[in-house]
Design an enzyme around this catalytic site. Structure first.
Site, PDB file in Angstrom:
ATOM      1  N   THR A 108       0.859  -1.183   0.000  1.00  0.00           N
ATOM      2  CA  THR A 108       0.000   0.000   0.000  1.00  0.00           C
ATOM      3  C   THR A 108       0.896   1.233   0.000  1.00  0.00           C
ATOM      4  OG1 THR A 108      -1.756  -1.132   1.226  1.00  0.00           O
ATOM      5  CG2 THR A 108      -1.779   1.281   1.240  1.00  0.00           C
ATOM      6  N   VAL A 133      -3.694  -4.797  -2.476  1.00  0.00           N
ATOM      7  CA  VAL A 133      -4.713  -5.792  -2.155  1.00  0.00           C
ATOM      8  C   VAL A 133      -5.589  -5.386  -0.978  1.00  0.00           C
ATOM      9  CG1 VAL A 133      -3.266  -7.668  -3.038  1.00  0.00           C
ATOM     10  CG2 VAL A 133      -3.174  -7.086  -0.601  1.00  0.00           C
ATOM     11  N   MET A 183      -7.241   4.008  -5.309  1.00  0.00           N
ATOM     12  CA  MET A 183      -8.429   3.272  -4.876  1.00  0.00           C
ATOM     13  C   MET A 183      -8.153   2.488  -3.599  1.00  0.00           C
ATOM     14  SD  MET A 183     -11.051   3.770  -6.987  1.00  0.00           S
ATOM     15  CE  MET A 183     -12.083   2.320  -7.258  1.00  0.00           C
ATOM     16  N   LYS A 184      -6.958   1.958  -3.478  1.00  0.00           N
ATOM     17  CA  LYS A 184      -6.586   1.232  -2.267  1.00  0.00           C
ATOM     18  C   LYS A 184      -6.578   2.167  -1.061  1.00  0.00           C
ATOM     19  CE  LYS A 184      -4.478  -1.644   0.612  1.00  0.00           C
ATOM     20  NZ  LYS A 184      -5.237  -2.604   1.419  1.00  0.00           N
ATOM     21  N   LEU A 185      -6.004   3.359  -1.218  1.00  0.00           N
ATOM     22  CA  LEU A 185      -5.972   4.312  -0.111  1.00  0.00           C
ATOM     23  C   LEU A 185      -7.382   4.761   0.255  1.00  0.00           C
ATOM     24  CD1 LEU A 185      -2.890   6.587  -0.872  1.00  0.00           C
ATOM     25  CD2 LEU A 185      -3.079   4.736   0.793  1.00  0.00           C
TER      26      LEU A 185
END
Length: 300
Positions: A108, A133, A183-185
């Site tokens: 991340t 992920v 998008m992960k954050l």
């Protein structure tokens, strides 16, 4: 050049690629165990060498020097802490990279970091693909959960078969480099806020003599999670001058939360800040608007 081992089994040829994996935390080590079970030859490294060495009993080959760990590998997977650690480890490892090696980073990181690394390693003759992920250690072991990818379509297409077997669902987000990181954050920010929302909910409940079973019993009948999609759409695009719940009334209830917690001697984490933001919007004259007006400054 990358090396491959071909095994003949039941008169069929199976190709087992040699892969390197850098970062043997809980997530990385379980990814490696799952890869070994699928027949990959794994070369592993961790800053704390003992964590990598522990994987040798599962069939991995551990290296104390990260440059040796990546030699001969055509895929180099990474699960580290942050942008700085990814940059430092990859730079150190690069002396051992095979020509054309592909770096797949599950860390991340910031969006800017992912964009910069993609361009930097391309200029060096290597491919960098960010694939963060929504997976915990158990997901990595049993190939469940979610993996995100975005960027150059030809690279994503090339890696899709091998990434798909690592996760329950591979979410492809288009050609924009760095979108997967963003998008992960965004997703993680929701998870952090969600945990603290549950914390304050529990604090208000406990202050009034309610139990966890009381909370769960209510949520099993009335599921607040079902409101997320509709609430976001209303908050970002709806007519907030026609309220379903006025901000003044939401603020009144928020004061009841605060009073109950104070009386019960429980500490609140986020509700006091929420009350402050509400007061700011009421002060601007929006008290009789829908309570989701508090996000109006973010609307397009």
């Amino acid at each position: 050049m990358s090396r491959k081992i071909v095994v003949l089994l039941n008169k069929k040829a199976f190709t087992m690629s040699i892969k390197a994996f850098l970062g043997m935390g809980l997530l990385g080590s379980n990814f490696v165990k799952a890869m070994l079970r699928r027949g990959d030859t794994m070369q592993v490294w961790n800053r704390t060498a003992s964590k990598a060495a522990a994987l040798e009993s599962d069939g991995a080959k551990a290296f104390s020097d990260v440059r040796d760990a990546v030699k001969g590998a055509n895929r180099i997977h990474v699960t580290l802490k942050d942008d700085a650690s990814v940059d430092a480890v990859l730079e150190q490892a690069s002396a051992g990279f095979s020509p054309g090696a592909i770096i797949i980073d599950h860390t991340t990181t910031s969006k800017d970091g992912a964009v910069q690394r993609t361009a930097y390693w391309k200029s060096k003759g290597y491919t960098y693909q960010h694939a963060p992920v929504f997976m915990g250690p158990s997901n990595a072991l049993d190939a469940s959960g979610y993996m995100l990818v975005s960027g150059e379509p030809s690279v994503v297409d090339q890696l899709t078969p091998e990434l798909s077997v690592m996760t329950g669902k591979l979410i492809q987000l288009g050609a924009e480099t760095g979108k997967a990181a963003a998008m992960k954050l965004m997703g993680n920010s929701f998870l952090v806020c969600f945990a603290f929302t549950l914390r304050d909910t529990y604090a208000v409940a406990k202050a009034q003599g309610l139990t966890v079973d009381d909370i769960l019993g209510l949520f099993q009948t009335w599921n607040p999670g079902a409101q997320v999609e509709g609430r976001l759409k209303r908050m970002t695009s709806g007519d907030l001058s026609k309220p379903s719940w006025e901000l003044d009334m939401a603020r009144k209830d928020t004061n009841l939360f605060l009073e109950a917690a104070e009386k019960g001697g429980t500490h609140l984490s986020i509700l006091p800040t929420i009350a402050t933001v509400m007061d700011e919007w009421i002060g601007k004259g929006f008290g009789q608007h829908d309570w989701t007006i508090v996000a109006n400054d973010l609307r397009d």
